[in-house]
Design an enzyme around this catalytic site. Structure first.
Site, short mmCIF file in Angstrom:
data_model
loop_
_atom_site.label_atom_id
_atom_site.label_comp_id
_atom_site.label_asym_id
_atom_site.label_seq_id
_atom_site.Cartn_x
_atom_site.Cartn_y
_atom_site.Cartn_z
N ASN A 42 -27.86 55.58 62.76
CA ASN A 42 -28.03 56.60 61.73
C ASN A 42 -27.82 55.92 60.38
OD1 ASN A 42 -27.44 58.86 59.85
ND2 ASN A 42 -27.71 60.06 61.73
N ARG A 43 -28.66 56.25 59.42
CA ARG A 43 -28.62 55.59 58.11
C ARG A 43 -27.78 56.33 57.08
NH1 ARG A 43 -34.24 54.76 58.94
NH2 ARG A 43 -34.19 56.95 59.52
#
Length: 184
Positions: A42-43
């Site tokens: 996840n960024r």
């Protein structure tokens, strides 16, 4: 595989929060770890590093504290639902229990903008929350931002950052500034 009744995470914000980032419902890794945006791909945390200097290598408690110092709070539109796996598309329609966002916004008058992390969060917010908001909260800007989820692989980190920079006017970036620009 059968769908499971899932309970979301608690809101993470303080009285100084100016930005409220809303997801739809945490994924399985986040629920298991009891941490927002815990999936390693996840960024979200790299974005927050670039936008407001959150140290991605710090422990979760420290990252939350740094996020709150920057004026950012976290929660989700959906507080409970049935779902198999982590994808928003797998949420069983009609099983959703919405978090009490109108009450949260009333209790946190410093919130100046709502940022929906992904289309599912934005759609859920528009459908269930926006109609229930009192006039002051209903007047808040609501940004529909691209999802930081690994399922949104078509969006590179630099491309996400370009869109998420819309939050900069509301961020309280500590001395020393934000982290390095995202590398692509």
């Amino acid at each position: 595989m059968t769908e499971t009744l899932l309970q979301g995470l608690a809101a993470q914000l303080n009285t100084q929060s100016r930005v409220l980032v809303l997801g739809s419902m945490p994924g399985m890794v986040s629920l298991h770890d009891a941490q927002y945006y815990a999936h390693p791909r996840n960024r979200f945390w790299p974005l927050m590093s670039a936008l407001c200097g959150v140290d991605v290598d710090a422990g979760y408690t420290q990252r939350l504290a740094q996020l709150q110092q920057a004026g950012v709070g976290l929660w989700d539109v959906i507080g409970q639902c049935r779902r198999t796996g982590s994808l928003d598309a797998a949420i069983v329609r009609g099983s959703e229990v919405v978090n009490p966002l109108p009450q949260l916004l009333a209790a946190h008058p410093a919130i100046a903008v709502i940022a929906c992390n992904g289309a599912a969060a934005h759609t859920a917010f528009q459908r269930w929350v926006q109609p229930a908001l009192p006039p002051l909260a209903a007047a808040l800007p609501v940004l529909a931002l691209p999802s930081t989820s690994p399922a949104n692989a078509a969006w590179s980190l630099p491309r996400l950052l370009q869109q998420w920079r819309q939050l900069q006017p509301w961020l309280q970036v500590p001395a020393g500034g934000a982290g390095q620009a995202a590398q692509g």
